[in-house]
Design an enzyme around this catalytic site. Structure first.
Site, PDB file in Angstrom:
ATOM      1  N   SER A 203      32.661  50.004 107.461  1.00 43.49           N
ATOM      2  CA  SER A 203      32.114  48.661 107.398  1.00 43.49           C
ATOM      3  C   SER A 203      31.512  48.252 108.752  1.00 43.49           C
ATOM      4  CB  SER A 203      33.213  47.686 106.931  1.00 43.49           C
ATOM      5  OG  SER A 203      32.666  46.431 106.604  1.00 43.49           O
ATOM      6  N   ASP A 226      30.757  53.025 104.085  1.00 45.69           N
ATOM      7  CA  ASP A 226      30.344  51.715 103.573  1.00 45.69           C
ATOM      8  C   ASP A 226      29.895  50.795 104.703  1.00 45.69           C
ATOM      9  OD1 ASP A 226      29.857  50.784 101.054  1.00 45.69           O
ATOM     10  OD2 ASP A 226      31.786  49.804 100.774  1.00 45.69           O
ATOM     11  N   HIS A 281      34.859  48.179  98.299  1.00 51.68           N
ATOM     12  CA  HIS A 281      34.810  48.266  99.759  1.00 51.68           C
ATOM     13  C   HIS A 281      36.146  48.687 100.361  1.00 51.68           C
ATOM     14  CE1 HIS A 281      32.817  47.645 103.539  1.00 51.68           C
ATOM     15  NE2 HIS A 281      33.598  46.641 103.917  1.00 51.68           N
TER      16      HIS A 281
END
Length: 357
Positions: A203, A226, A281
């Site tokens: 992330s 991600d 996620h």
């Protein structure tokens, strides 16, 4: 922990070790203060959420040997610097970090001090005194891009400093651990192959890994789980010199974010983008392995894909990519098909029209 100021470093090191009977397993949430930080990040009342989280997950332990005897390697282990996501901290990716370590890597999971961790701290030079650095939301009236861009640059610089730390340790320089734990960093002398270094993250940590390639030539590639591409300024995309593996989940990315990834893949044919179907996620964090309605409700931790299968796809794709770009003499190339999005529950690029959720 190294240093007595914010400019020091805090990390958890995962490494190959020798088996030891009765080995202690470390707590997954290292201290109660992190439960309060997770509550803050989830925008829940610290008063009730922190104690509940402590009851629900405070006793969870990581299935690794704490301070286990270091397993020496004549040629030295390749090194991965790992950057956590927004609201996370150094232990929340123990599953993927320990998996990579089990395949013969030293993995340094950082805890960033840019106010993006749900909580962190450093020990001042004054004996026994700690200074905590809380999670910080975007200040009112400030544009999010400028706030996050400043953070991502600090995070990438911390990755570079972590690499320098391991260069010092590998050369035999004395590096005291502020936490005074049993593990002696000097056992790592001449045990890291500094010609085979990668940077990885999830992330916010994924885009941190991309930026770290710009800041440090010794990083030979990046693996971005991600990645949240928003905080990186457009001017830097042409300056990313090395290949990136983007491993996306099905329910997080936006067309704008993927377009930024494709700016990199269009410039470098070795940059790859794949998506794991049935994942969300948090599937690339340890939260996906926890059961219970409280955790799922607070952190949205599960997709439809079995968490262990998701970890297998993520780690095997990463290993195949790392073998290719770190010139490893292993057999990780047996998973090369994953890099093209070929395999069960994985597809190339980012097909927004598909959903198994």
């Amino acid at each position: 922990m190294v240093g007595h100021t914010r400019q020091g470093l805090f990390l958890r090191l995962f490494y190959p070790c020798l088996p030891r009977a009765g080995a202690e397993r470390p707590l997954w949430i290292p201290r109660y203060e992190y439960c309060g930080g997770l509550a803050d990040f989830a925008n829940r009342s610290r008063r009730w959420c922190a104690p509940l989280l402590n009851v629900a997950i405070g006793s969870c332990r990581v299935p690794v040997s704490w301070n286990g005897p270091f397993k020496t390697c004549g040629s030295g282990y390749p090194l991965i610097i790992f950057s956590h996501g927004l609201g996370a901290f150094r232990t929340l990716y123990s599953s993927v970090c320990s998996e990579l370590a089990s395949w013969g890597f030293a993995v340094a999971a950082l805890e960033h001090r840019d106010h993006s961790a749900s909580a962190t701290y450093f020990c001042t030079a004054e004996a026994g005194r700690e200074e905590w650095i809380p999670y910080q939301r975007v200040p009112q009236g400030q544009k999010e891009f400028y706030f996050r861009n400043k953070q991502v640059h600090q995070r990438a610089e911390e990755c570079v400093r972590a690499l320098q730390l391991f260069k010092d340790i590998n050369s035999g320089k004395s590096v005291p651990n502020v936490l005074h734990q049993d593990f002696d960093l000097s056992v790592l002398k001449d045990s890291i192959d500094l010609t085979k270094v990668a940077v990885m993250g999830h992330s916010f940590g994924g885009v941190t890994a991309v930026l770290a390639l710009v800041k440090e030539p010794s990083f030979r590639c990046a693996v971005a789980l991600d990645a949240w591409m928003f905080p990186l300024e457009n001017a830097l995309y042409p300056e990313v010199p090395k290949p990136v593996l983007f491993i996306n989940t099905e329910k997080f990315q936006t067309p704008e974010s993927v377009a930024k990834m494709k700016r990199l893949s269009s410039r470098n044919s070795q940059t790859k983008i794949i998506t794991i179907l049935g994942s969300v996620h948090q599937s690339q964090t340890d939260f996906t392995f926890l059961t219970g309605k409280l955790i799922s409700r607070v952190f949205g931790a599960r997709g439809t894909l079995d968490p262990y299968k998701g970890l297998d796809i993520t780690s095997r794709a990463a290993l195949a990519f790392l073998q290719r770009h770190l010139n490893l003499e292993e057999e990780f190339d047996r998973w090369d098909d994953l890099l093209e999005g070929i395999g069960d529950s994985v597809v190339p690029e980012a097909p927004f029209c598909r959903s198994n959720l």
